[in-house]
Design a protein around this motif. Structure first.
Motif, PDB file in Angstrom:
ATOM      1  N   ARG A   1       0.813  -1.220   0.000  1.00 29.61           N
ATOM      2  CA  ARG A   1       0.000   0.000   0.000  1.00 29.61           C
ATOM      3  C   ARG A   1       0.843   1.265   0.000  1.00 29.61           C
ATOM      4  N   GLY A   2       2.138   1.124   0.234  1.00 30.57           N
ATOM      5  CA  GLY A   2       3.007   2.284   0.251  1.00 30.57           C
ATOM      6  C   GLY A   2       3.120   2.955   1.595  1.00 30.57           C
ATOM      7  N   ASN A   3       2.597   2.345   2.648  1.00 29.73           N
ATOM      8  CA  ASN A   3       2.693   2.920   3.993  1.00 29.73           C
ATOM      9  C   ASN A   3       4.031   2.604   4.651  1.00 29.73           C
ATOM     10  N   VAL A   4       4.677   1.552   4.210  1.00 32.28           N
ATOM     11  CA  VAL A   4       6.063   1.235   4.540  1.00 32.28           C
ATOM     12  C   VAL A   4       6.845   1.361   3.247  1.00 32.28           C
ATOM     13  N   ASP A   5       7.999   1.998   3.299  1.00 32.84           N
ATOM     14  CA  ASP A   5       8.737   2.290   2.072  1.00 32.84           C
ATOM     15  C   ASP A   5       9.662   1.169   1.633  1.00 32.84           C
ATOM     16  N   MET A   6      10.335   0.529   2.587  1.00 31.84           N
ATOM     17  CA  MET A   6      11.321  -0.494   2.254  1.00 31.84           C
ATOM     18  C   MET A   6      11.247  -1.625   3.254  1.00 31.84           C
ATOM     19  N   MET A   7      11.538  -2.833   2.791  1.00 31.38           N
ATOM     20  CA  MET A   7      11.590  -3.982   3.677  1.00 31.38           C
ATOM     21  C   MET A   7      12.710  -4.917   3.238  1.00 31.38           C
ATOM     22  N   ILE A   8      13.268  -5.621   4.225  1.00 34.13           N
ATOM     23  CA  ILE A   8      14.052  -6.827   3.967  1.00 34.13           C
ATOM     24  C   ILE A   8      13.215  -7.947   4.551  1.00 34.13           C
TER      25      ILE A   8
END
Length: 344
Positions: free
Chosen positions: A85-92
């Motif tokens: 949804r774009g509420n978190v920008d980056m993840m590993i």
């Protein structure tokens, strides 16, 4: 300065500012980076901080990154939903297949059988990455690259199994991601899909007898007081993915994208250089701490490979398609080929 306001209802609840430039490298950024697993002192935690530091350094502080560790912003599926949804920008993260089952390429069992094959397949220019990038693009994510850990196994309490027959009646937690539960079932265990945050309680209360598909680090460091054995089944090559939401990626100019990807490549290259040694370190540490480490015989492993590929690969083909599985069959390791030691 133009600031992007990303999902204010969610951000306001967290008391965070998410912003990104509509006009590229003239605008400041405040980005959220998180993962469902790994505390501040874990290898994954170190990797997230390195990515943060490199982005801030390469942008001269114009791009700021806020890191959140396991459980701080939610569970595995919830975080992946927020990334989409774009509420978190980056993840590993270990990506969820709930939006596109083709992401299961990352979890195909017995895809590689030793470290040499894994390094070739999962390296930034490897054939697995070439398969995966377009799939992520279809669900609104930028696939930046893999974060390899090592070969997963089966960690249990009270008893262990190195064959289909001996595994009968042993309930093990599986990540709720296709086709990992199906793989564990094909090996003879009873798979119980459980989110990472609930594993310890499930082990304590007897909901499951063990954990599956993780490298030994996670099972020893987090559950070593309740687990007795780790069987190096190597049925999956444990590899997280570095991902970015297209919502922020698409608004970046070439300069800012290069900052993010160059920083990520340094993280990935460092992990490839260190992953095998890190895994072997934790194998030794777990043994010193009292966890028994078991490597199946060549015959036992070959039997598992044959059973899993014959039962699970057709299910994967139904979901991923023949075109993808043709590439997999063309490139996958051959049973009976050399292995690379204790961790393969």
């Amino acid at each position: 300065m133009t600031i992007r306001n990303s999902a204010p209802y969610w951000v306001t609840a967290l008391g965070l500012l998410l912003g990104c430039a509509a006009y590229g490298s003239e605008t400041s950024y405040k980005l959220i980076l998180t993962s469902e697993a790994g505390d501040h002192d874990s290898p994954l935690g170190h990797a997230m901080r390195l990515w943060e530091d490199l982005i801030e350094e390469k942008s001269n502080g114009r791009m700021q990154v806020e890191v959140f560790y396991q459980g701080e912003l939610g569970g595995q599926q919830e975080l992946f939903d927020q990334l989409i949804r774009g509420n978190v920008d980056m993840m590993i993260t270990w990506p969820q297949t709930s939006y596109d089952e083709r992401i299961g390429v990352n979890y195909i069992p017995y895809l590689v059988l030793d470290w040499e094959d894994a390094i070739a397949a999962f390296s930034p220019d490897g054939w697995v990455q070439e398969l995966m990038a377009p799939i992520y693009e279809d669900i609104g994510l930028k696939y930046i690259g893999p974060f390899p850990e090592g070969f997963g196994g089966i960690a249990t309490q009270n008893r262990y199994a190195t064959s289909f027959e001996d595994a009968q009646g042993i309930k093990v937690r599986s990540q709720p991601v296709f086709p990992l539960p199906q793989t564990v079932n094909a090996m003879g265990f009873q798979a119980v899909p459980i989110d990472w945050a609930e594993v310890y309680t499930s082990l304590q209360t007897g909901v499951v007898d063990g954990d599956s598909s993780n490298v030994i680090y996670w099972d020893y460091e987090y559950f070593g007081d309740v687990l007795d054995y780790f069987v190096q089944s190597s049925h999956n090559f444990s590899s997280y993915s570095l991902l970015m939401s297209d919502r922020v990626w698409d608004e970046m100019d070439a300069t800012d994208r290069e900052i993010v990807t160059t920083a990520a490549r340094e993280v990935i290259e460092k992990q490839f250089a260190e992953a095998r040694a890190e895994d072997e370190h934790w194998i030794a540490t777990a043994q010193e701490g009292g966890m028994e480490y078991i490597v199946p015989t060549t015959e036992e492993k070959a039997a598992w490979v044959e059973r899993v590929r014959s039962e699970v690969w057709p299910l994967i083909e139904e979901s991923l398609g023949t075109e993808i599985m043709d590439v997999v069959r063309e490139n996958a390791s051959v049973p009976g080929a050399k292995t690379s030691g204790a961790s393969d």
